[in-house]
Design a protein around this motif. Sequence first.
Motif, PDB file in Angstrom:
ATOM      1  N   TYR A   1       0.826  -1.205   0.000  1.00  9.61           N
ATOM      2  CA  TYR A   1       0.000   0.000   0.000  1.00  9.61           C
ATOM      3  C   TYR A   1       0.864   1.260   0.000  1.00  9.61           C
ATOM      4  O   TYR A   1       2.086   1.206   0.159  1.00  9.61           O
ATOM      5  CB  TYR A   1      -0.935  -0.009   1.210  1.00  9.61           C
ATOM      6  CG  TYR A   1      -0.251   0.171   2.548  1.00  9.61           C
ATOM      7  CD1 TYR A   1      -0.350   1.367   3.241  1.00  9.61           C
ATOM      8  CD2 TYR A   1       0.504  -0.853   3.132  1.00  9.61           C
ATOM      9  CE1 TYR A   1       0.272   1.541   4.473  1.00  9.61           C
ATOM     10  CE2 TYR A   1       1.113  -0.691   4.357  1.00  9.61           C
ATOM     11  CZ  TYR A   1       0.993   0.508   5.022  1.00  9.61           C
ATOM     12  OH  TYR A   1       1.615   0.684   6.223  1.00  9.61           O
ATOM     13  N   LEU A   2       0.199   2.397  -0.191  1.00 10.18           N
ATOM     14  CA  LEU A   2       0.863   3.706  -0.161  1.00 10.18           C
ATOM     15  C   LEU A   2      -0.181   4.773   0.091  1.00 10.18           C
ATOM     16  O   LEU A   2      -1.380   4.521  -0.036  1.00 10.18           O
ATOM     17  CB  LEU A   2       1.625   3.962  -1.463  1.00 10.18           C
ATOM     18  CG  LEU A   2       0.839   3.864  -2.782  1.00 10.18           C
ATOM     19  CD1 LEU A   2       0.123   5.155  -3.131  1.00 10.18           C
ATOM     20  CD2 LEU A   2       1.783   3.495  -3.909  1.00 10.18           C
ATOM     21  N   ASN A   3       0.294   5.952   0.444  1.00  5.83           N
ATOM     22  CA  ASN A   3      -0.560   7.130   0.542  1.00  5.83           C
ATOM     23  C   ASN A   3      -0.140   8.067  -0.574  1.00  5.83           C
ATOM     24  O   ASN A   3       0.935   8.653  -0.529  1.00  5.83           O
ATOM     25  CB  ASN A   3      -0.413   7.813   1.905  1.00  5.83           C
ATOM     26  CG  ASN A   3      -0.974   6.984   3.036  1.00  5.83           C
ATOM     27  OD1 ASN A   3      -1.827   6.131   2.823  1.00  5.83           O
ATOM     28  ND2 ASN A   3      -0.499   7.217   4.234  1.00  5.83           N
ATOM     29  N   SER A   4      -0.995   8.161  -1.596  1.00  8.94           N
ATOM     30  CA  SER A   4      -0.679   8.967  -2.771  1.00  8.94           C
ATOM     31  C   SER A   4      -1.195  10.386  -2.620  1.00  8.94           C
ATOM     32  O   SER A   4      -2.362  10.587  -2.251  1.00  8.94           O
ATOM     33  CB  SER A   4      -1.326   8.350  -4.012  1.00  8.94           C
ATOM     34  OG  SER A   4      -1.203   9.213  -5.123  1.00  8.94           O
ATOM     35  N   GLN A   5      -0.353  11.362  -2.950  1.00 14.43           N
ATOM     36  CA  GLN A   5      -0.879  12.704  -3.091  1.00 14.43           C
ATOM     37  C   GLN A   5      -1.926  12.644  -4.208  1.00 14.43           C
ATOM     38  O   GLN A   5      -1.760  11.931  -5.206  1.00 14.43           O
ATOM     39  CB  GLN A   5       0.229  13.697  -3.431  1.00 14.43           C
ATOM     40  CG  GLN A   5       1.158  13.967  -2.269  1.00 14.43           C
ATOM     41  CD  GLN A   5       2.185  15.028  -2.573  1.00 14.43           C
ATOM     42  OE1 GLN A   5       2.036  15.811  -3.512  1.00 14.43           O
ATOM     43  NE2 GLN A   5       3.234  15.069  -1.777  1.00 14.43           N
ATOM     44  N   THR A   6      -3.012  13.358  -4.041  1.00 18.95           N
ATOM     45  CA  THR A   6      -4.133  13.279  -4.975  1.00 18.95           C
ATOM     46  C   THR A   6      -3.727  13.444  -6.447  1.00 18.95           C
ATOM     47  O   THR A   6      -4.153  12.648  -7.281  1.00 18.95           O
ATOM     48  CB  THR A   6      -5.230  14.276  -4.561  1.00 18.95           C
ATOM     49  OG1 THR A   6      -5.660  13.929  -3.232  1.00 18.95           O
ATOM     50  CG2 THR A   6      -6.412  14.234  -5.502  1.00 18.95           C
TER      51      THR A   6
ATOM     52  N   MET B   1      -1.139  18.215   2.715  1.00 15.98           N
ATOM     53  CA  MET B   1      -1.500  17.891   1.338  1.00 15.98           C
ATOM     54  C   MET B   1      -2.580  16.809   1.326  1.00 15.98           C
ATOM     55  O   MET B   1      -2.627  15.972   2.218  1.00 15.98           O
ATOM     56  CB  MET B   1      -0.272  17.399   0.566  1.00 15.98           C
ATOM     57  CG  MET B   1       0.762  18.503   0.365  1.00 15.98           C
ATOM     58  SD  MET B   1       2.415  17.863   0.071  1.00 15.98           S
ATOM     59  CE  MET B   1       2.926  17.463   1.722  1.00 15.98           C
ATOM     60  N   MET B   2      -3.412  16.817   0.298  1.00 14.66           N
ATOM     61  CA  MET B   2      -4.485  15.833   0.189  1.00 14.66           C
ATOM     62  C   MET B   2      -3.942  14.533  -0.412  1.00 14.66           C
ATOM     63  O   MET B   2      -3.130  14.559  -1.343  1.00 14.66           O
ATOM     64  CB  MET B   2      -5.638  16.378  -0.649  1.00 14.66           C
ATOM     65  CG  MET B   2      -6.278  17.633  -0.035  1.00 14.66           C
ATOM     66  SD  MET B   2      -6.736  17.477   1.734  1.00 14.66           S
ATOM     67  CE  MET B   2      -8.051  16.263   1.638  1.00 14.66           C
ATOM     68  N   HIS B   3      -4.407  13.413   0.151  1.00 14.11           N
ATOM     69  CA  HIS B   3      -3.939  12.075  -0.229  1.00 14.11           C
ATOM     70  C   HIS B   3      -5.103  11.094  -0.328  1.00 14.11           C
ATOM     71  O   HIS B   3      -6.176  11.338   0.218  1.00 14.11           O
ATOM     72  CB  HIS B   3      -2.998  11.513   0.852  1.00 14.11           C
ATOM     73  CG  HIS B   3      -1.677  12.164   0.941  1.00 14.11           C
ATOM     74  ND1 HIS B   3      -1.493  13.409   1.492  1.00 14.11           N
ATOM     75  CD2 HIS B   3      -0.446  11.745   0.570  1.00 14.11           C
ATOM     76  CE1 HIS B   3      -0.206  13.733   1.466  1.00 14.11           C
ATOM     77  NE2 HIS B   3       0.457  12.724   0.916  1.00 14.11           N
ATOM     78  N   TYR B   4      -4.816   9.983  -0.978  1.00 16.58           N
ATOM     79  CA  TYR B   4      -5.674   8.797  -0.936  1.00 16.58           C
ATOM     80  C   TYR B   4      -4.803   7.611  -0.524  1.00 16.58           C
ATOM     81  O   TYR B   4      -3.675   7.487  -1.007  1.00 16.58           O
ATOM     82  CB  TYR B   4      -6.274   8.464  -2.303  1.00 16.58           C
ATOM     83  CG  TYR B   4      -7.465   9.281  -2.670  1.00 16.58           C
ATOM     84  CD1 TYR B   4      -8.737   8.964  -2.205  1.00 16.58           C
ATOM     85  CD2 TYR B   4      -7.321  10.395  -3.496  1.00 16.58           C
ATOM     86  CE1 TYR B   4      -9.831   9.729  -2.559  1.00 16.58           C
ATOM     87  CE2 TYR B   4      -8.410  11.156  -3.860  1.00 16.58           C
ATOM     88  CZ  TYR B   4      -9.670  10.819  -3.389  1.00 16.58           C
ATOM     89  OH  TYR B   4     -10.744  11.578  -3.731  1.00 16.58           O
ATOM     90  N   LYS B   5      -5.347   6.774   0.334  1.00 22.19           N
ATOM     91  CA  LYS B   5      -4.696   5.494   0.594  1.00 22.19           C
ATOM     92  C   LYS B   5      -4.967   4.628  -0.630  1.00 22.19           C
ATOM     93  O   LYS B   5      -6.090   4.597  -1.147  1.00 22.19           O
ATOM     94  CB  LYS B   5      -5.233   4.824   1.855  1.00 22.19           C
ATOM     95  CG  LYS B   5      -4.537   3.499   2.137  1.00 22.19           C
ATOM     96  CD  LYS B   5      -4.972   2.885   3.445  1.00 22.19           C
ATOM     97  CE  LYS B   5      -4.185   1.605   3.691  1.00 22.19           C
ATOM     98  NZ  LYS B   5      -4.527   1.013   4.987  1.00 22.19           N
ATOM     99  N   MET B   6      -3.927   3.928  -1.096  1.00 25.12           N
ATOM    100  CA  MET B   6      -4.066   3.057  -2.258  1.00 25.12           C
ATOM    101  C   MET B   6      -3.452   1.695  -1.929  1.00 25.12           C
ATOM    102  O   MET B   6      -2.420   1.623  -1.264  1.00 25.12           O
ATOM    103  CB  MET B   6      -3.386   3.659  -3.487  1.00 25.12           C
ATOM    104  CG  MET B   6      -3.975   5.016  -3.876  1.00 25.12           C
ATOM    105  SD  MET B   6      -3.295   5.654  -5.426  1.00 25.12           S
ATOM    106  CE  MET B   6      -4.199   4.649  -6.599  1.00 25.12           C
TER     107      MET B   6
END
Length: 142
Positions: free
Chosen positions: A105-110, A133-138
Amino acid sequence: MQKQVQVNKINNPADLEKAFAIRHEVFVTGQNCPAHLERANEDEAHHFLAKVDGEPAGASRWRKTADGYKLERFAVLEKFRGLGVGQALVKAVLEDLPANAGYVYLNSQTPAVSLYQRFGFKKVGPEFEEAGMMHYKMVLKK
């Protein structure tokens, strides 16, 4: 003329300092991320340095966490963006993970979500703020 992009796992202090300098420029200087957050968990991570025509251009790392294998700190210097450096870093990191790596997994910047989607990562959960900064867990879906 096509640029030569090369990614290597870091195995010496000089290259590690180059990676740290890239990340500092991208995250701390460029995105105002607190330096202490940017440099957290360094000792337990496996680091990578990308070069374009021999010049340091990008960096990344992965580490084992209680949840699984976390990909982190993907950074490409502004002048090297659009040359495939980010894709080369993701590919190199994924290839370096143990064969039995289950949960990746990772936390991606949007704005970078589409990069990781190309490698099979899927967004899970809502968008969230991390280090300003805004992120999504992926999660990597195999």
